[in-house]
Design a protein around this motif. Structure first.
Motif, PDB file in Angstrom:
ATOM      1  N   ALA A  30       1.504  23.490  17.774  1.00  0.00           N
ATOM      2  CA  ALA A  30       0.103  23.738  18.457  1.00  0.00           C
ATOM      3  C   ALA A  30      -0.597  22.164  18.400  1.00  0.00           C
ATOM      4  CB  ALA A  30      -0.920  24.866  17.688  1.00  0.00           C
ATOM      5  N   THR A  31       0.203  21.439  17.643  1.00  0.00           N
ATOM      6  CA  THR A  31      -0.309  19.896  17.465  1.00  0.00           C
ATOM      7  C   THR A  31       0.616  19.154  17.914  1.00  0.00           C
ATOM      8  OG1 THR A  31       0.103  20.078  15.236  1.00  0.00           O
ATOM      9  CG2 THR A  31      -2.177  20.466  15.644  1.00  0.00           C
ATOM     10  N   PHE A  32       1.072  18.954  19.105  1.00  0.00           N
ATOM     11  CA  PHE A  32       2.258  18.124  19.509  1.00  0.00           C
ATOM     12  C   PHE A  32       2.266  16.510  19.146  1.00  0.00           C
ATOM     13  CE2 PHE A  32       4.466  15.506  22.938  1.00  0.00           C
ATOM     14  CZ  PHE A  32       5.623  15.905  22.686  1.00  0.00           C
ATOM     15  N   GLY A  33       1.078  16.062  19.169  1.00  0.00           N
ATOM     16  CA  GLY A  33       1.338  14.388  18.692  1.00  0.00           C
ATOM     17  C   GLY A  33       2.130  13.662  19.491  1.00  0.00           C
ATOM     18  N   GLY A  35       5.317  14.455  19.168  1.00  0.00           N
ATOM     19  CA  GLY A  35       6.449  15.063  19.425  1.00  0.00           C
ATOM     20  C   GLY A  35       7.511  15.268  18.061  1.00  0.00           C
ATOM     21  N   GLY A  36       7.198  14.488  17.067  1.00  0.00           N
ATOM     22  CA  GLY A  36       8.159  14.522  16.039  1.00  0.00           C
ATOM     23  C   GLY A  36       8.640  15.794  15.675  1.00  0.00           C
ATOM     24  N   HIS A  37       7.850  16.696  15.123  1.00  0.00           N
ATOM     25  CA  HIS A  37       8.027  17.866  14.791  1.00  0.00           C
ATOM     26  C   HIS A  37       8.643  18.867  15.978  1.00  0.00           C
ATOM     27  CE1 HIS A  37       5.314  17.124  11.389  1.00  0.00           C
ATOM     28  NE2 HIS A  37       6.174  17.600  10.817  1.00  0.00           N
ATOM     29  N   ILE A  54       1.454  22.215  22.187  1.00  0.00           N
ATOM     30  CA  ILE A  54       0.076  21.905  22.873  1.00  0.00           C
ATOM     31  C   ILE A  54      -0.666  20.665  22.097  1.00  0.00           C
ATOM     32  CG2 ILE A  54      -2.164  23.174  22.785  1.00  0.00           C
ATOM     33  CD1 ILE A  54      -0.608  25.926  22.300  1.00  0.00           C
ATOM     34  N   ASP A  55      -1.589  20.103  22.946  1.00  0.00           N
ATOM     35  CA  ASP A  55      -2.294  18.930  22.255  1.00  0.00           C
ATOM     36  C   ASP A  55      -3.373  18.898  23.268  1.00  0.00           C
ATOM     37  OD1 ASP A  55      -1.416  16.794  20.277  1.00  0.00           O
ATOM     38  OD2 ASP A  55      -2.996  16.215  21.180  1.00  0.00           O
ATOM     39  N   ASP A  57      -5.143  16.176  23.510  1.00  0.00           N
ATOM     40  CA  ASP A  57      -5.240  14.723  23.653  1.00  0.00           C
ATOM     41  C   ASP A  57      -4.381  14.404  24.932  1.00  0.00           C
ATOM     42  OD1 ASP A  57      -4.965  11.924  23.829  1.00  0.00           O
ATOM     43  OD2 ASP A  57      -5.174  11.702  21.690  1.00  0.00           O
ATOM     44  N   SER A  78      -4.462  21.399  26.096  1.00  0.00           N
ATOM     45  CA  SER A  78      -5.538  22.526  25.630  1.00  0.00           C
ATOM     46  C   SER A  78      -5.930  22.127  24.394  1.00  0.00           C
ATOM     47  CB  SER A  78      -5.017  23.861  25.772  1.00  0.00           C
ATOM     48  OG  SER A  78      -5.854  24.662  25.451  1.00  0.00           O
ATOM     49  N   PHE A 100       3.186  26.470  14.539  1.00  0.00           N
ATOM     50  CA  PHE A 100       3.168  25.356  13.762  1.00  0.00           C
ATOM     51  C   PHE A 100       2.025  24.444  13.867  1.00  0.00           C
ATOM     52  CE2 PHE A 100       4.170  20.800  12.958  1.00  0.00           C
ATOM     53  CZ  PHE A 100       4.260  20.711  11.562  1.00  0.00           C
ATOM     54  N   LEU A 103      -2.340  19.283  11.371  1.00  0.00           N
ATOM     55  CA  LEU A 103      -3.781  19.072  11.607  1.00  0.00           C
ATOM     56  C   LEU A 103      -4.157  17.547  11.308  1.00  0.00           C
ATOM     57  CD1 LEU A 103      -5.178  22.287   9.419  1.00  0.00           C
ATOM     58  CD2 LEU A 103      -4.916  21.919  12.052  1.00  0.00           C
ATOM     59  N   GLY A 104      -5.185  17.255  12.043  1.00  0.00           N
ATOM     60  CA  GLY A 104      -5.720  16.026  11.925  1.00  0.00           C
ATOM     61  C   GLY A 104      -5.486  15.090  13.034  1.00  0.00           C
ATOM     62  N   GLN A 219     -12.296  25.023  15.156  1.00  0.00           N
ATOM     63  CA  GLN A 219     -11.116  25.285  15.877  1.00  0.00           C
ATOM     64  C   GLN A 219      -9.921  25.897  15.197  1.00  0.00           C
ATOM     65  OE1 GLN A 219      -9.716  23.806  18.952  1.00  0.00           O
ATOM     66  NE2 GLN A 219     -11.493  23.842  19.819  1.00  0.00           N
TER      67      GLN A 219
HETATM   68  C1  LIG Z   1      -1.094  14.848  12.917  1.00  0.00           C
HETATM   69  S1  LIG Z   1      -0.946  14.835  14.714  1.00  0.00           S
HETATM   70  C2  LIG Z   1       0.459  15.654  15.048  1.00  0.00           C
HETATM   71  C3  LIG Z   1       1.741  14.871  14.957  1.00  0.00           C
HETATM   72  C4  LIG Z   1       2.881  15.559  15.220  1.00  0.00           C
HETATM   73  N1  LIG Z   1       3.228  16.638  14.462  1.00  0.00           N
HETATM   74  C5  LIG Z   1       4.228  14.581  15.288  1.00  0.00           C
HETATM   75  O1  LIG Z   1       5.134  14.834  14.582  1.00  0.00           O
HETATM   76  O2  LIG Z   1       3.996  13.954  16.170  1.00  0.00           O
HETATM   77  C6  LIG Z   1      -2.260  15.973  15.343  1.00  0.00           C
HETATM   78  C7  LIG Z   1      -2.152  16.189  16.595  1.00  0.00           C
HETATM   79  O3  LIG Z   1      -3.072  17.336  16.972  1.00  0.00           O
HETATM   80  C8  LIG Z   1      -4.024  17.335  18.160  1.00  0.00           C
HETATM   81  N2  LIG Z   1      -4.939  18.309  17.835  1.00  0.00           N
HETATM   82  C9  LIG Z   1      -5.876  18.181  16.743  1.00  0.00           C
HETATM   83  N3  LIG Z   1      -6.642  19.064  16.720  1.00  0.00           N
HETATM   84  C10 LIG Z   1      -6.491  19.932  17.851  1.00  0.00           C
HETATM   85  C11 LIG Z   1      -6.877  20.901  18.468  1.00  0.00           C
HETATM   86  N4  LIG Z   1      -7.843  21.752  18.073  1.00  0.00           N
HETATM   87  N5  LIG Z   1      -6.223  21.567  19.638  1.00  0.00           N
HETATM   88  C12 LIG Z   1      -5.178  20.745  20.340  1.00  0.00           C
HETATM   89  N6  LIG Z   1      -4.676  19.727  19.653  1.00  0.00           N
HETATM   90  C13 LIG Z   1      -5.265  19.168  18.437  1.00  0.00           C
HETATM   91  C14 LIG Z   1      -4.423  15.773  17.903  1.00  0.00           C
HETATM   92  O4  LIG Z   1      -4.688  15.291  19.314  1.00  0.00           O
HETATM   93  C15 LIG Z   1      -3.125  15.064  17.497  1.00  0.00           C
HETATM   94  O5  LIG Z   1      -2.424  14.640  18.557  1.00  0.00           O
END
Ligand SMILES: C[S@@+](CC[C@H](N)C(=O)[O-])C[C@H]1O[C@@H](n2cnc3c(N)ncnc32)[C@H](O)[C@@H]1O
Length: 310
Positions: A30-33, A35-37, A54-55, A57, A78, A100, A103-104, A219
């Protein structure tokens, strides 16, 4: 200005070890960033598995679209608070093997001065993860909210003891000229705090503003309300949090759905106790090892918690 796309994923091996229970299952990151995970999850799955990532951003989704060509992956732009609708639309409601959350903010968000997340880089006071015009920016908050509202935000989301003094100083400064940049705000906060601590004095105010602007806690609470119904039986939720406010929400959610760690065997459980037991702990609390913290200081405050639906 740094606009790197690099983000070092935290607790990657531990996440895979505890999240993946079926190599042909349906998973959600749910927090793609960057995409490492997601990448590690895909590597550990068979060809018939599915991963919904999902992200909120647009930069994250753009990066994923350009760099991930995997038919098992579906990228979705989203907020994760809409996860229930996403799952219903994709016909995976009640069928998901693992969810998964990491956060942040990601390092690319934090390091890009134009996004306004960091007091270390001079940039516009923005701080929106979801770069849409309808959401309020940090600049809007700092320049238009009443003094008491500002103090409440700094206290509630940053646990900043000097919240009132800082809010008063901000209101004084903005009566002379608008506060537009991260450096302007950081300097105002710095002028209120006389501390010898290594932490930058503006850390808590910036954290508070970011959490408020992005409604981060709301959220998370909305998503958690739906997690149980989205998961299949034996499905797992794994969450990495980075500060006590979000970790408390995760912990309380899991506690309210699970049996206490040690039940007193001499006190019989009532049927109601068992009925309300919906999940059990797989990982109560896991922190990164020293080697990981040495390699990636951002990981030092990470906490991983994992639960399984009964
Ligand atoms: C810490 S990063 C994730 C990094 C990722 N696990 C990786 O390995 O690259 C957190 C990501 O979650 C997204 N995010 C945070 N809150 C969110 C929300 N409520 N809905 C969707 N995406 C969210 C942020 O935009 C950010 O890209």
């Amino acid at each position: 200005m740094t606009t790197t796309n690099k983000h070092i994923s935290v607790l990657q091996h531990e996440v895979i070890e505890h999240l993946i229970t079926d190599k042909s299952g349906i998973y959600i990151d749910a927090t793609f960033g960057r995409g490492g995970h997601s990448n590690a999850i895909l590597q550990s799955l068979d060809t018939d598995a599915k991963l919904f990532a999902i992200d909120r951003d647009t930069d994250a989704i753009k990066f994923g679209t350009q760099n991930f060509q995997d038919p098992r992956l579906k990228l979705i732009h989203s907020d994760f608070s809409s996860l229930i609708d996403i799952c219903k639309t994709a016909n995976i409601f009640g069928k998901v093997t693992g969810i998964f959350l990491d956060l942040g903010v990601s390092s690319p968000q934090f390091d890009n001065a134009d996004r306004g997340f960091s007091f270390m880089n001079d940039g516009p006071l923005d701080m929106r993860m979801h770069q849409s015009s309808y959401s309020v920016t940090a600049k809007d908050v700092i320049n238009t909210y009443e003094e008491k509202q500002l103090a409440d935000i700094f206290w509630k989301y940053g646990e900043e003891r000097l919240s009132r003094r800082i809010a008063k100083r901000i209101v004084h400064h903005r009566s002379q000229a608008a506060i537009n940049s991260t450096t302007q705000l950081a300097n105002i906060v710095k002028s209120c705090i006389h501390s010898r601590q290594p932490k930058h004095p503006a850390t808590r105010v910036f954290q508070a503003l970011r959490i408020f602007v992005n409604q981060e806690l709301e959220q998370l609470e909305t998503l958690l309300e739906d997690v149980y119904d989205i998961l299949c039986v034996k499905g797992r939720l794994a969450v990495i949090s980075f500060h006590s406010l979000e970790d408390r929400i995760v912990k309380n959610y899991i506690k309210s759905h699970s049996l206490p760690k040690e039940t007193d065997k001499s006190i019989p459980l009532l049927p109601g106790d068992l009925q309300s037991t919906k999940m059990h702990w797989c990982v109560r609390k896991l922190r990164p090892k020293d080697e990981e913290i040495n390699d990636n200081t951002r990981s030092r405050s990470a906490i991983l918690r994992v639960v399984e639906k009964l």
